[in-house]
Design an enzyme around this catalytic site. Structure first.
Site, PDB file in Angstrom:
ATOM      1  N   ASN A  21       0.885  -1.340  -0.155  1.00  0.00           N
ATOM      2  CA  ASN A  21      -0.443   0.026   0.106  1.00  0.00           C
ATOM      3  C   ASN A  21       0.823   0.759  -0.049  1.00  0.00           C
ATOM      4  OD1 ASN A  21      -1.875   1.541   3.166  1.00  0.00           O
ATOM      5  ND2 ASN A  21      -2.635   2.260   0.256  1.00  0.00           N
ATOM      6  N   GLY A  22       0.397   1.506  -0.926  1.00  0.00           N
ATOM      7  CA  GLY A  22       1.803   3.987  -1.432  1.00  0.00           C
ATOM      8  C   GLY A  22       2.099   3.363  -2.276  1.00  0.00           C
TER       9      GLY A  22
END
Ligand code: 5GP
Ligand code: SF4
Ligand code: MG
Length: 460
Positions: free
Chosen positions: A102-103
């Site tokens: 996530n990112g």
């Protein structure tokens, strides 16, 4: 905008992960996936769609093994299709590994071009695959050190889980931009983007993964590495404003209490007289309760949301978004008729939803509509993992508050100021990224990214 989950040492690892992903569904509705290891055999199932559509009882039966990771995705880099869904599973010199991220990596394109020039073949257009390549090329002896090397090369935001046949590793970028936490269920360790997933599976919340921490979970237990240079914390304040679930504990606080504090902050500086405060559900509810409590103006559910329509924003097709707005909200006619309303939402992006809601409220006879937003004007795009494509069309980046008010056709419009937002978080150091409101980007990004964040890799 993704949710990640991992579990080590549980006989029903995939089933628990499936439940965890349910609790994280709000973080991404485009695709869902689970990878697990049964000794050295890897099982992977991922598909476009919601968790409930992607996994059936038969599919879950095939996902054998005691360790698993899972992912729900909304694309911030790379297009929306199956090949870009996660976890990514590869076999390289040292065996199998699975990764879920996530990112958003700000230097992914440069690294990717370098890797491709030297012979790497990419299967996806996500920046996550760049991390996999860097791990595979590393000369370090163990997985944690190879991951450290890879993370030392990349820049940007990441919370990730990495699974090998005998280890689960969690890592969070040195700024701690995206959330990640650690829990326990009897003898199993669990990693999740948000603590609300622990509640669902009755796991105990232990702590948040520290910014810059690499946590290794294996048969010896857990141990942490802090291999990166220390930098100031920069937690994404937009998680508090909109993205995270209100029942999650994140960055040291419960999200719901912060949403209410933002609403109280909005009310403090407000002198408007009104009959009732109504939220645009669901995202405006916490702030509207805070506003009502601080102002003494009664809270009412004047707008009802149809929960069976996906988040308007998350649909990549503009035509679908258009329908979504109409399908999603309705007003309680006799409640709003003839009334002065304070209408609260968490943020304005394009102002298209809010404009339609205002016109609907007028249609049902609302006398005055005072629109209040529980965050500052969103003026700048996010390069650190939140919904970048839509942020290109941010109304506040090119219009004044007065212009926006005129466009929305409300009687008054007020946003929470950056100062009020900071005050609402009361006490201690201010440890947040607020670049989408202030333009204060603390991780540089290539100029090209500004123009074409979404086309990042799709040019091939
Ligand atoms: P607008 O009125 O600008 O058309 O839409 C504002 C609404 O979009 C708000 O209710 C807010 O909760 C929601 N929103 C803001 N940012 C995002 C985002 O990044 N993704 C999604 N799905 N919704 C968002
Ligand atoms: Fe969050 Fe905004 Fe910072 Fe992006 S720019 S990480 S949305 S606070
Ligand atoms: Mg909303």
């Amino acid at each position: 905008m993704c949710g990640i989950f991992g579990i080590y040492n549980h006989k029903d690892a995939a089933n628990i992960t499936y439940l965890g992903l349910y609790a994280l569904q709000h973080r991404g509705q485009e695709s869902a996936g689970i990878a697990c290891f049964d000794e050295n055999t890897v099982h992977l199932h991922k598909q476009m769609g919601l968790v409930s559509d992607v996994f059936t009882a038969d599919v879950l039966k095939t996902l054998q093994g005691t360790n698993a990771i899972g992912h729900v995705r909304y694309s911030t880099a790379g297009s929306s299709d199956l090949k870009n869904s996660q976890p990514i599973v590869v076999e390289y010199l040292k065996g199998h590994l699975a990764l879920a991220h996530n990112g958003n990596l700000t230097n992914a394109r440069i690294i990717r071009d370098d890797l491709r020039d030297s012979g790497s073949i990419f299967q996806t257009t996500t920046d996550t695959e760049v991390i996999v390549h860097l791990i595979a090329r590393s000369k370090e002896r163990n997985t944690a050190d190879r991951l450290t090397g890879a993370l030392n090369t990349i820049e940007g935001s990441y919370s990730l889980v990495l699974l090998t046949p005998n280890e689960l590793i969690a890592a969070r970028d040195p700024y701690g931009i995206r959330p990640l936490c650690l829990g326990r269920l009897k003898d199993s360790h669990i990693i999740s983007s948000e603590s609300c997933a622990f509640d669902l599976i009755e796991a105990e919340f232990l702590r948040e993964i520290e910014p810059g921490e690499i946590l290794v979970i294996n048969e010896k237990g857990t141990h942490s590495l802090f291999p990166f240079k220390k930098v100031p914390r920069k937690h994404c304040i937009f998680e508090y404003i909109y993205f995270a679930r209100p029942d999650s504990f994140m960055f040291g606080r419960t999200v719901y209490t912060i949403r209410k504090a933002f609403g109280r902050g909005l009310a403090k500086g407000d002198t408007v007289e009104a009959d009732m405060v109504i939220p645009i559900p669901d995202s405006g509810i916490g702030a509207a309760i805070g506003y009502s409590q601080a102002s003494g103006i009664p809270f009412e559910l004047g707008l009802i949301r149809n929960h069976y329509v996906g988040r308007t924003f998350i649909e990549p097709e503009p035509s679908i978004r258009h329908f979504g707005v109409k399908l999603k909200h309705n007003a309680i006619h006799d409640l709003v008729k003839g009334k002065k309303l304070v209408v609260i939402d968490d943020s304005i992006v394009r102002a298209t939803t809010s404009r339609k809601i205002i016109s609907m409220l007028r249609y049902y006879g609302a006398r005055e509509i005072h629109f209040r937003v529980s965050s500052p004007p969103t003026k700048y795009p996010c390069f650190y993992g939140i919904d970048t494509p839509s942020r290109k069309q941010l109304i506040a980046s090119s219009h004044t508050v007065e212009d926006i008010k005129t466009y929305m056709q409300c009687d008054s419009l007020r946003y929470l100021t950056v100062e009020e937002m900071k005050d609402a978080l009361d006490g201690g150091d201010y440890t947040f990224c607020d670049a989408c409101f202030t333009g204060d980007y603390f991780i540089p990004f290539p100029r090209a990214m500004d123009m074409e964040q979404m086309e990042l890799f799709s040019r091939q």
